[in-house]
Every structure is written in structure tokens, then in C-alpha cells.
Design an enzyme around this catalytic site. Structure first.
Site, PDB file in Angstrom:
ATOM      1  N   GLU A 142       0.824  -1.212   0.000  1.00 35.31           N
ATOM      2  CA  GLU A 142       0.000   0.000   0.000  1.00 35.31           C
ATOM      3  C   GLU A 142       0.856   1.259   0.000  1.00 35.31           C
ATOM      4  O   GLU A 142       0.540   2.238  -0.679  1.00 35.31           O
ATOM      5  CB  GLU A 142      -0.955  -0.001   1.205  1.00 35.31           C
ATOM      6  CG  GLU A 142      -1.989  -1.108   1.174  1.00 35.31           C
ATOM      7  CD  GLU A 142      -3.037  -0.936   0.071  1.00 35.31           C
ATOM      8  OE1 GLU A 142      -3.084   0.140  -0.566  1.00 35.31           O
ATOM      9  OE2 GLU A 142      -3.809  -1.884  -0.155  1.00 35.31           O
ATOM     10  N   ARG A 146       0.538   3.799  -3.221  1.00 36.47           N
ATOM     11  CA  ARG A 146      -0.115   5.074  -2.928  1.00 36.47           C
ATOM     12  C   ARG A 146       0.909   6.195  -2.708  1.00 36.47           C
ATOM     13  O   ARG A 146       0.854   7.227  -3.376  1.00 36.47           O
ATOM     14  CB  ARG A 146      -1.019   4.952  -1.697  1.00 36.47           C
ATOM     15  CG  ARG A 146      -2.123   3.922  -1.874  1.00 36.47           C
ATOM     16  CD  ARG A 146      -3.192   4.056  -0.815  1.00 36.47           C
ATOM     17  NE  ARG A 146      -3.956   2.830  -0.653  1.00 36.47           N
ATOM     18  CZ  ARG A 146      -5.192   2.769  -0.183  1.00 36.47           C
ATOM     19  NH1 ARG A 146      -5.815   3.870   0.175  1.00 36.47           N
ATOM     20  NH2 ARG A 146      -5.818   1.602  -0.051  1.00 36.47           N
ATOM     21  N   ASP A 285      -4.479  -9.663  -8.906  1.00 33.72           N
ATOM     22  CA  ASP A 285      -4.753  -8.672  -9.957  1.00 33.72           C
ATOM     23  C   ASP A 285      -3.558  -7.898 -10.512  1.00 33.72           C
ATOM     24  O   ASP A 285      -3.196  -8.020 -11.687  1.00 33.72           O
ATOM     25  CB  ASP A 285      -5.837  -7.691  -9.481  1.00 33.72           C
ATOM     26  CG  ASP A 285      -5.586  -7.115  -8.086  1.00 33.72           C
ATOM     27  OD1 ASP A 285      -4.500  -7.325  -7.528  1.00 33.72           O
ATOM     28  OD2 ASP A 285      -6.497  -6.443  -7.559  1.00 33.72           O
ATOM     29  N   GLU A 419     -12.299   0.211 -10.418  1.00 32.49           N
ATOM     30  CA  GLU A 419     -11.864  -0.711 -11.479  1.00 32.49           C
ATOM     31  C   GLU A 419     -12.771  -0.721 -12.707  1.00 32.49           C
ATOM     32  O   GLU A 419     -12.301  -0.870 -13.839  1.00 32.49           O
ATOM     33  CB  GLU A 419     -11.737  -2.131 -10.911  1.00 32.49           C
ATOM     34  CG  GLU A 419     -10.588  -2.302  -9.940  1.00 32.49           C
ATOM     35  CD  GLU A 419     -10.889  -1.760  -8.557  1.00 32.49           C
ATOM     36  OE1 GLU A 419      -9.928  -1.474  -7.803  1.00 32.49           O
ATOM     37  OE2 GLU A 419     -12.094  -1.600  -8.220  1.00 32.49           O
ATOM     38  N   THR A 505      -0.983   0.898 -10.250  1.00 36.69           N
ATOM     39  CA  THR A 505      -2.258   0.282  -9.883  1.00 36.69           C
ATOM     40  C   THR A 505      -3.093   1.167  -8.954  1.00 36.69           C
ATOM     41  O   THR A 505      -4.197   0.804  -8.585  1.00 36.69           O
ATOM     42  CB  THR A 505      -2.033  -1.118  -9.283  1.00 36.69           C
ATOM     43  OG1 THR A 505      -3.250  -1.865  -9.375  1.00 36.69           O
ATOM     44  CG2 THR A 505      -1.556  -1.039  -7.841  1.00 36.69           C
TER      45      THR A 505
END
Length: 519
Positions: A142, A146, A285, A419, A505
Site C-alpha cells: 500500500e 499510494r 490482480d 476498477e 495500480t
């Protein structure tokens, strides 16, 4: 390598000569101006002549971003997320002692939308209040997507040094997480920004590593290397085949893959699969996404990544892609050879990914993959249209006579996820079929009707009721991803052009390394 050359030069001195003064390597300086010249399109576009309706819709999305930011700033600035119903901030435990997740996630969106005053507010917080010397355990995955992604993107967009220096400083703190026998970080890997220590979340399948986590480092770490002149970051993401340690791709290429598929859990101690659960949604993913994007980011030079992507997609097509009785194409999950006929909202990114990868395939394969991408995206759209709110559930199933709907109470919520609109954006850019903008506008209207509250935007607990209760959370990815992809859907194609940028992502744009640039 420069140190080796210098060492060789010093050994060449006559024995009688005094030892030369130790040379210090000049500080590495990334050539930002050269980088900007390499871009083929203006960052924020430059084409005139759009129709008034498209502009009006884009301006509405810009207003939504300003509303989300203004309320975060008023009630939660410096906290990680806004709680809009109670008008306060949320910290959580995902980012350890790090703060301001919404600030970092929102920076590039504010910039692209030309919300200049709001961008300066966010930049000022980074300059004055963003503290990296903090205690507490944070998720490597994360923090990378981010914080590192957001800081890198904003540096590339603006050239402001503060974003680069913060990204590099934080990047250094991530490196101890790779200290395992295989060089693959442990599952749900935690690191303490202050001490640099790393260990694991207890829930990550007996200390195993998660495919989507250790496979979602390459884009950011390559750019950390590019900006720092320090290859250690790239080495962490993908070392040369000769390396004995810390070589994620080498481990993945060596380990046997059941039916050519990549299970979601791998032991960081042995480099073997822990269990045979395969998913294109959560846990798997972004591993697949980063393979094709690594190839694109390398200006199509990283042929190893391309081959891994092509082989993985071929196995997915063969074993996981299914068609429902009602004619909907979906990607099932695979549990030790048994199919689970469900698709998570997270898996809906795959339509956009497959379309992006199809652009560079031979004609027959390209056509097949574009059709597959369109069918999957249409199925994800169905998961929205079949709900009362016109927003999609966290997961939807294809069994017991139900199609593209959640059949379990625990899967009926919507937390402002991006998404589905991400795939709309890619399919629009690659086909210009009007339905994708139409579908995107349906989402805008649903967000306004069901998720907008007095002090921000909130997720909802049940998409199948027209009077849903709110979860009191404005996720940082709503500003980073959902609103950015919606905005880009109504922009001209040269705004963050796919010829110049790949999105990490978390929807943070990172530049393609154009190798044909003259100095």
C-alpha cells in the site's frame, strides 16, 4: 561501476607515488528538462474542439473532486482519510505511522484537473507536515502504490524537487522488507519507517507472500532507480538472472505453474507455492497488470515481462474465462482445479488491461483480445445496471440462476472503487465507442445520488437498495483513481496520453522510457 573504474585508476599509480585523494562521486542529477522533451504530448493536453456536453461532464467531475478535497481539507487534513458523516479523520493501521494518504493520492489528480489552489494546499502539506521519521508498521504494497506512486507521478508532472526527495527517502525505508532467503518480501509485508525493520501480517496465509503484492513493485522501483541513479531499487524489483538473491522474476520463472497459472500465495522462504488459489481479482490482480505495463514502460524492450504476460493470459483464457448461460463473459477463480464462478469488483480492471495489451499483438490475437476485453467490461457494467443504485457490488456470481449479482450479504457493498470506470477509460481511448462515456456518466450520476453526502463522498453498504446506509469513509483511492479515470474518460486522448504514460495500480501516471530521444 564508476567506483570500479576509479579503483582501477588508483591501482595503476606507481608504487612510489602518494595515494591519490579519494574521488567522490558527483551527486547524481536526473535531467528533468530532457525528460519533458521526451514526451510526445502536453501533459494536460492541448487539443481544442470538443463538444460542449463532454466539457460540461468533465467539469462536473472536476467539481466532485474539489468537493471531496475541500471536505477532506476542512475536516481531516493530515489524517489518512475523511469520515464524511462524522466530519473527522481516519488513520487506520495500513500505513503505520505515515499520514496524509489522501493528500499524496490526490496530488496528481488535482494537478491534472487544474485545481491549482487545491494543488498548492496539498503541496504545502507535503513540504511542511509530511513526516517520514515515524514509528508503526505499514504495508509495503500500500505504501508503494499510494505514497511512492503518488510522489513519483507528481514529480514527473511538475518537476518540483520536494516530491522526488520524499519519494527517494521513503523508498530507502522499504528496502529491508526484501531481506528474505528468496528476496521476495513476506506476505502483507510490514516495515517500520523509522527502524527499517520488517515482518509480516498474521493473516497472510501462514507467512506466505501474496502475488499481487510482491508482483506490484516493478514500475515504482524502476523509477526510484532512474531518479536516484541507484540501481538497488531496480535490483529489488527484478535483478539480473545471475543474481542469487532478491530476484522476483527468476523465482517466478523457475517455479512450476499449475496449468500455466500463477497461484496467489508463495513462500518467501522456499520460493514454492503455498496453495493453489488463482484469482485475477484481489491477491493476484496487479501482478498481471504490472507485467504488461513493465513492457510498455520500457518502450517495449522488456521482452521477459511481455512473454510472462502473454503466457499468463493464454492460461487464463484457457482455464478461467467462461461464458454464463445468459451470455456474459467472466473470469472465474480457480481453487486447486475447481472453478469458483465469481468475479470481484477488483477483477474488473482486467478489461482495460487486456485491451491495453491487445494493441501490440498480431492481428488475430489483437482482435480476439479486444473482443474479450469488451465482453468482460460489458459484464462488469451489467453488475452495475442490475443493482438498484446502479453501482456494482464488491463481488458478483454466476451460479444458482443468478448472473452478475452478489448472492451473499457480505458482498453487496460498494466502497467507491475505480476498477470498472478504469476499464471504461481504456476501452474509450482504444475504441472511441460512445457507450463507454455513456456508462461512465451513469456512474457519475449514481455516485452523486447515493454516495455524495453533506461533507464528502461515502461508500454504501448495500447496492441493492435505493436507500442505502453509508459506511462513513471517503477512501483515498476515490480521489486518486475513481475521479481521475472518470475525468480522463471525458478528456481528449492527449491528456496523460497512453503514448507517454502508464498508470500504476493506484492510477498514478509514470512515464514511458522513450529510448529514441536525442540528447
Amino acid at each position: 561501476s564508476r567506483q570500479q573504474v576509479q579503483g582501477g585508476e588508483s591501482r595503476a599509480q606507481p608504487a612510489s607515488a602518494a595515494p591519490p585523494a579519494r574521488e567522490t562521486r558527483p551527486p547524481f542529477r536526473f535531467d528533468y528538462e530532457r525528460f519533458r522533451r521526451s514526451l510526445r504530448h502536453p501533459v494536460r493536453g492541448g487539443r481544442p474542439g470538443e463538444d460542449p456536453e463532454t466539457r460540461a461532464r468533465r467539469m462536473k467531475i472536476k467539481e466532485m473532486m474539489k468537493f471531496a478535497w475541500d471536505n477532506y481539507k476542512q475536516y481531516a487534513l493530515g489524517k489518512n482519510e475523511l469520515r464524511p458523516l462524522t466530519r473527522n479523520g481516519h488513520i487506520g493501521n495500513m500505513f503505520g505511522g505515515l499520514r496524509g494518504a489522501t493528500v499524496i493520492d490526490a496530488l496528481d489528480t488535482l494537478y491534472i484537473m487544474e485545481l491549482e489552489e487545491e494543488f498548492q494546499e496539498a503541496k504545502q502539506w507535503v513540504e511542511k507536515s509530511f513526516d517520514l521519521n515515524v514509528n508503526g508498521e505499514a504495508s509495503l504494497f500500500e505504501v508503494n502504490i499510494r505514497y511512492i506512486g503518488g510522489l513519483l507521478a507528481t514529480y514527473y508532472l511538475t518537476g518540483e524537487e520536494v516530491f522526488k526527495s520524499k519519494a527517494l527517502e521513503l523508498g530507502e525505508k522499504l528496502l529491508p522488507a526484501f531481506n528474505t532467503p528468496t528476496g521476495i518480501p513476506r506476505g502483507g509485508s510490514l516495515f517500520s519507517p523509522c527502524s527499517g525493520m520488517s515482518w509480516s501480517w498474521g493473516w497472510a496465509s501462514a507467512g506466505s507472500s501474496i502475488l499481487a503484492e510482491f508482483g506490484t513493485l516493478h514500475l515504482e522501483f524502476l523509477h526510484l532507480s532512474e531518479l536516484s541513479g541507484n540501481p538497488v531499487f531496480a535490483e529489488k524489483a527484478t535483478l539480473s538472472p545471475l543474481s542469487q538473491v532478491m530476484n522476483i522474476r527468476r523465482v517466478l520463472n523457475r517455479v512450476e505453474k499449475p496449468q500455466g497459472l500463477y497461484p496467489n500465495f508463495l513462500s518467501p522462504m522456499t520460493g514454492s507455492w503455498v496453495q493453489h488459489h488463482v484469482s485475477i481479482g484481489g491477491l493476484g490482480d496487479s501482478f498481471y497488470e504490472y507485467l504488461i505495463k513493465s513492457w510498455l514502460m520500457s518502450d517495449k524492450k522488456d521482452s521477459e515481462a511481455k512473454k510472462m504476460y502473454d503466457d499468463a493470459l493464454e492460461a487464463i483464457e484457457k482455464h478461467l474465462v467462461k461464458k454464463s448461460a445468459g451470455g456474459l463473459t467472466y473470469i472465474a477463480e480457480w481453487r486447486g482445479g475447481i472453478l469458483d464462478h465469481k468475479m470481484g469488483h477488483l477483477a474488473c480492471f482486467s478489461g482495460g488491461m487486456i485491451a491495453l495489451g491487445a494493441q501490440h499483438a498480431a492481428q488475430e490475437r489483437r482482435q480476439r483480445h479486444m473482443e474479450l476485453a469488451a465482453e468482460i467490461t460489458s459484464t462488469c457494467h451489467e453488475s452495475y445496471t442490475r443493482s438498484d443504485t446502479k453501482l456494482g457490488p464488491e463481488a458478483f456470481r454466476f451460479d444458482a440462476g443468478s448472473e452478475a449479482m452478489a448472492t451473499r450479504l457480505s458482498e453487496r457493498y460498494y466502497i467507491l472503487r475505480p476498477e470498472v470506470v478504469e476499464s471504461y477509460m481504456y476501452l474509450w481511448r482504444l475504441t472511441h465507442e460512445p457507450k463507454y462515456r455513456h456508462w461512465g456518466w451513469e456512474v457519475v450520476q449514481a455516485l452523486e445520488k447515493h454516495c455524495r453526502v453533506e461533507a464528502g463522498f461515502s461508500g454504501i453498504r448495500d447496492v441493492y437498495t435505493t436507500t442505502p446506509s453509508h459506511d462513513n469513509m471517503q477512501q483515498s483511492f476515490f480521489l486518486a483513481e475513481t475521479l481521475k479515470y472518470l475525468y480522463l474518460l471525458f478528456c481528449e486522448d492527449d491528456v496523460l496520453s497512453l503514448e507517454d504514460w502508464v498508470f500504476n495500480t493506484e492510477a498514478h501516471p509514470l512515464p514511458i522510457n522513450h529510448t529514441d530521444l536525442k540528447a
